[in-house]
Design an enzyme around this catalytic site. Structure first.
Site, short mmCIF file in Angstrom:
data_model
loop_
_atom_site.label_atom_id
_atom_site.label_comp_id
_atom_site.label_asym_id
_atom_site.label_seq_id
_atom_site.Cartn_x
_atom_site.Cartn_y
_atom_site.Cartn_z
N TYR A 37 77.20 -32.70 19.46
CA TYR A 37 77.42 -33.22 18.11
C TYR A 37 76.91 -34.65 17.99
CZ TYR A 37 79.91 -35.56 14.32
OH TYR A 37 80.21 -36.33 13.24
N LYS B 272 74.02 -36.43 15.45
CA LYS B 272 74.23 -37.60 14.58
C LYS B 272 73.20 -38.69 14.89
CE LYS B 272 77.01 -37.73 11.90
NZ LYS B 272 77.00 -37.18 10.52
#
Length: 371
Positions: free
Chosen positions: A155, A159
């Protein structure tokens, strides 16, 4: 008088997005319309009749070029909060990349096609780290050196990649000859008086947070950082306004966003905030940290063995333990200097508002009995 600006807020029905929309209505300048975009339209406050701001709900997916083109047509500023968040491995890497990275690139392209001139991206401190070694960052800023090449969870990689794309696109010329200005905000973990998704996660793992103290997986002396969602939303509004009025201050820049919530153990702070509704955590680690890591690696190996037959999601992972046990916190001096950012709510106000919201949530959630 010229017509006001049109804003687009993706993820606008979510925890952060809904707060941004409310603040745009209440405190925004020269705004005539806000397009609230989400895959699930739910429970959003309506614009006061006397505000003069039209709030339009739009069901849309950021990965869909046709939908996002329609959403961006005639808009001036996009605030992009929509994202898939996953620290446990519940979502496949492919899906995370498609939504968080490719979806952001799709939206950026739509901005160029439709002459949008401002783009604020909700990034994360996770775009910086921690890395797999658990190297600390203490009172860092945007220029502090840090090895982000080996992110602890996928994740965070998404980002970082999406933020990089957003900042690269700053200064590009739109189809109509205007200039697109972009910036990214990096908040820490959020708390606040909104939908409490944390309870749903506990329920999915079969944990009753009201049955007694919850298991602590982070050392009490670890220093982390969380921020009140209302203050982070306020920073988004200021960033958008700066891109419109003084793009040289914000264009192509990333900003850490914090407030005066105390630096310290996230779990300790959450225990203090949640005390009025009867949720608390143990004061000490449930097991020595090395034992927790050993258990996490064994569970990771079990997941690997079961992967062809069953998607086993362990309640703890080595990556999660590293996230929870690395000193990682920043200051927001750059945002104060270039965006004029100052938290709207003090720590005491933030804590009180969150407690009131949690008490309302608990009453509503369990009005017909818990289960």
């Amino acid at each position: 008088m010229s017509a006001g600006l049109t804003y687009v807020v993706t993820g606008g029905c979510g925890f952060l997005g809904s707060q941004i929309v409310d603040l745009l209505v209440q405190r925004g300048k020269n705004i005539s319309e806000i397009r609230v975009v989400d895959t699930k339209l739910r429970g959003h406050s309506k614009s006061p009749e006397n505000s003069g701001v039209k709030v339009k709900l739009v069901c849309g997916d950021v990965t869909n070029m046709a939908q996002m083109t329609e959403v961006c047509a005639g808009a001036d500023v996009v605030i992009h909060t929509a994202s898939l968040i996953d620290v446990f491995g519940l979502v496949s890497d492919v899906t995370l990349w498609d939504v968080n990275v490719k979806g952001t690139e799709t939206l950026l392209q739509c901005c160029l096609n439709e002459d949008v001139t401002g783009f604020v991206y909700t990034s994360s401190r996770g775009a910086v780290g921690p890395n797999r070694r658990g190297d600390p960052m203490e009172d860092g800023d945007e220029s502090t050196p840090y090895d982000s090449s080996n992110q602890v969870i996928f994740y965070n990689r998404t980002k970082a990649a999406a933020e990089s794309a957003v900042l690269r696109w700053n200064g590009r010329r739109t189809n109509g000859g205007k200039i697109l200005y972009t910036c990214a905000l990096r908040p820490a973990g959020l708390y606040g008086d909104g939908e409490w998704a944390l309870y749903k996660m506990w329920r999915d793992f079969g944990v009753d947070p009201f049955a007694g103290p919850l298991t602590r997986l982070s050392h009490p002396k670890v220093k982390g950082q969380i921020s009140y969602v209302g203050n982070v939303a306020w920073a988004h509004l200021l960033a958008a306004q700066t891109l419109v009025t003084s793009p040289g201050n914000a264009g192509g820049e990333a900003f850490f966003i914090t407030d005066d919530t105390p630096i310290g153990s996230d779990v300790t702070l959450c225990s203090e905030i949640c005390a009025p509704i009867g949720i608390c955590w143990n004061d000490t680690l449930v097991l020595p940290l090395w034992v927790l890591y050993l258990l996490a690696y064994l569970l990771a190996f079990l997941r690997f063995l079961l992967k062809p037959f069953y998607n086993f999601v362990p309640p703890i992972t080595p990556a999660l333990l590293t996230l929870l046990n690395t000193n990682f916190y920043f200051n927001c001096k750059k945002a104060r200097r270039l965006l004029g950012y100052k938290p709207l709510f003090t720590w005491e106000e933030s804590k009180q508002k969150t407690r009131e919201g949690l008490m309302e949530w608990k009453t509503r959630e369990f009005s017909q009995g818990r289960g």
